[in-house]
Enzyme design. Structure first.
Site, PDB file in Angstrom:
ATOM      1  N   ASP A 145      19.343  46.896  61.173  1.00 47.48           N
ATOM      2  CA  ASP A 145      20.508  47.875  60.992  1.00 47.48           C
ATOM      3  C   ASP A 145      19.607  47.879  59.011  1.00 47.48           C
ATOM      4  O   ASP A 145      20.947  48.037  58.523  1.00 47.48           O
ATOM      5  CB  ASP A 145      21.782  47.788  61.422  1.00 47.48           C
ATOM      6  CG  ASP A 145      21.918  47.695  62.974  1.00 47.48           C
ATOM      7  OD1 ASP A 145      21.949  49.349  63.426  1.00 47.48           O
ATOM      8  OD2 ASP A 145      21.944  46.708  63.367  1.00 47.48           O
ATOM      9  N   ASP A 178      16.762  50.078  64.078  1.00 49.30           N
ATOM     10  CA  ASP A 178      16.845  51.032  62.400  1.00 49.30           C
ATOM     11  C   ASP A 178      16.811  50.604  61.679  1.00 49.30           C
ATOM     12  O   ASP A 178      17.446  50.320  60.561  1.00 49.30           O
ATOM     13  CB  ASP A 178      18.691  50.807  63.062  1.00 49.30           C
ATOM     14  CG  ASP A 178      19.290  51.841  64.277  1.00 49.30           C
ATOM     15  OD1 ASP A 178      18.478  52.657  64.398  1.00 49.30           O
ATOM     16  OD2 ASP A 178      20.479  52.052  64.297  1.00 49.30           O
ATOM     17  N   HIS A 200      18.169  54.840  65.673  1.00 50.27           N
ATOM     18  CA  HIS A 200      18.164  55.802  64.872  1.00 50.27           C
ATOM     19  C   HIS A 200      16.444  55.848  64.657  1.00 50.27           C
ATOM     20  O   HIS A 200      15.736  57.200  63.996  1.00 50.27           O
ATOM     21  CB  HIS A 200      17.945  55.527  63.532  1.00 50.27           C
ATOM     22  CG  HIS A 200      19.916  55.382  63.129  1.00 50.27           C
ATOM     23  ND1 HIS A 200      20.385  54.364  63.634  1.00 50.27           N
ATOM     24  CD2 HIS A 200      20.392  57.375  62.906  1.00 50.27           C
ATOM     25  CE1 HIS A 200      21.937  55.436  63.770  1.00 50.27           C
ATOM     26  NE2 HIS A 200      21.752  56.668  63.196  1.00 50.27           N
TER      27      HIS A 200
HETATM   28 MN    MN Z   1      22.401  51.112  63.169  1.00 54.23          MN
END
Ligand code: MN
Length: 422
Positions: free
Chosen positions: A8, A47, A83
């Site tokens: 992330d 991500d 994402h």
């Molecule tokens: Mn994330």
């Protein structure tokens, strides 16, 4: 032997120049830290980027940093996150795979009997065996876990690491659930007895130990991928990556390596039973002594005022004055501010993400459809994903028709519809 575990990173999330600089700086320092510690390999559990096609500025510094890692002889193993995956378009992840700077670990195949098999990627130098399943957005990857043939994975010998991008019920706190309100899966969906479960998707650092699952670890975001992450940073959250040591017997040590990002100032004002005039005064007093230069300032105002309108609190002027004093960025949190005199009913939530999820959740009952994907929790997730796709800006120099076609294609793919994309 040791490896670094990231997730992330959300490169490209930040919109303002000063925070874009922090985002880049943190990423570069973190990778340089891995090179300095001579890690044997690096895992990034989804991500890595905030979008499948981030702007060129982001691609440029990311490629440069990953090239340095590659030249230091350190392999980087990744899976997609919700994402940076796109079902219809090439992702920047695919470009990095082509350069050889990173390896996509997912080796998933469908079997004739409807099950799915997952293969390993073996790290040449250490012999560690990696298996992983990408996050596909709207928790669609959960269907893969439901079909996964876990037997052969559990029978494999040697040091095994499982990479995932998704929430695990046993690990999720109420705060996590509020922040990313998508479906979580039980730990039992993972193959048992791997040495290490390398998680992504949850933005807070978290580790757990369970029977048959000795190390379940989420490093959390490296800096920020939701607006609420910055607020948590201001409240003292430690951000970084996870360093794991291992030998022939298995994992011997797991710890978080902090990578500092920037300085914060958190100012909280309780507006309960105060007039809007008094709230303005109090904010002014609290900020008078503040030294916001080079800091991200989070101003949080909550409570139910006795008199005046919420718009009487002049957040624009407050923000301006802080920026004049050199604040890197001013974030204002006023979702929980209301007034007894003027009530406005709005969907509740602290972040845009929560508000979207809550609004969809409250209204989805009105959708009269026999299609399971469009109703209930799955419907909310799909709506959230569509909103995310439709909100993406055009790329630099991208012609309008190309942009429209790209976004339409992404949206159609999210809806799992074919057809003329015009
Ligand atoms: Mn994330």
């Amino acid at each position: 032997m040791r490896f670094a575990h990231f997730s992330d990173i959300h490169l490209g999330f930040q919109k303002s120049r000063p925070l874009q600089d922090v985002e880049q700086d943190v990423f570069e320092r973190a990778l340089d830290d891995c090179i300095r510690r001579s890690v044997d390999f690096i895992l990034i559990c989804g991500d890595t980027f905030h979008a499948n096609i981030p702007e060129m500025r982001v691609q440029k510094f990311a490629f440069a940093a990953l090239r340095r890692v590659h030249e230091a002889g350190i392999p980087v193993y990744v899976i997609y996150g919700s994402h940076d995956f796109s079902p219809s378009a090439t992702s920047v992840i695919d470009l990095l795979v082509e350069t050889g700077y990173i390896t996509n670990v997912q080796r998933l195949a469908s079997n004739d009997d409807g099950t799915m098999s997952l293969g390993f990627v073996t790290d040449e130098k250490t012999g560690a065996k990696l298996a992983g399943i990408s996050g596909l957005g709207a928790s669609k990857d959960i269907t893969y876990y439901e079909k996964l043939d876990r037997g052969p994975l559990e029978a494999e010998q040697g040091l095994r690491i499982f990479m995932l991008h998704g929430a695990i019920s046993e690990m999720r706190t109420a705060d996590d659930a509020a922040q990313a309100a998508d479906a979580a899966m039980p730990l039992s969906y993972m193959p048992r007895n791997f040495d290490y479960y390398a998680g992504g998707h949850m933005h807070r650092y978290n580790r757990g130990k369970f029977d048959d699952y000795p190390h379940v670890v989420y490093p959390g975001t490296l800096f920020a991928g939701f607006h609420s992450d910055l607020e948590e940073n201001a409240r003292g959250a430690t951000r970084g990556y996870v360093l794991a040591e291992f030998d022939d017997t298995g994992i011997t040590d797991v710890r978080q390596i902090e990578i500092k990002n920037c300085e914060y100032d958190m100012v909280r004002v309780n507006a309960t039973h105060k007039t809007s005039h008094a709230v303005n005064e109090e904010i002014g007093q609290k900020l008078a002594g503040a030294e916001p230069a080079d800091k991200v300032v989070i101003l949080s105002v909550s409570g139910r005022m006795s008199e005046g309108k919420t718009t009487d609190v002049d957040f624009a002027a407050i923000s301006d004055s802080l920026q004049k004093k050199g604040a890197v960025e001013v974030k204002i949190s006023r979702r929980q501010l209301s007034s007894a005199e003027y009530e406005i009913t709005e969907s509740k939530g602290e972040t845009a993400e929560e508000i979207a999820v809550n609004s969809f959740g409250e209204n989805i009952g009105q959708v009269d459809s026999g299609v399971a994907e469009l109703t209930g929790r799955r419907g909310v997730e799909l709506a959230k994903r569509l909103l995310d796709i439709l909100g993406r800006p055009a790329l630099e120099n991208e012609p309008l028709n190309v942009y429209q076609e790209r976004i339409t294609g992404e949206a159609m793919a999210a809806l799992e519809l074919d057809g003329e994309q015009k």
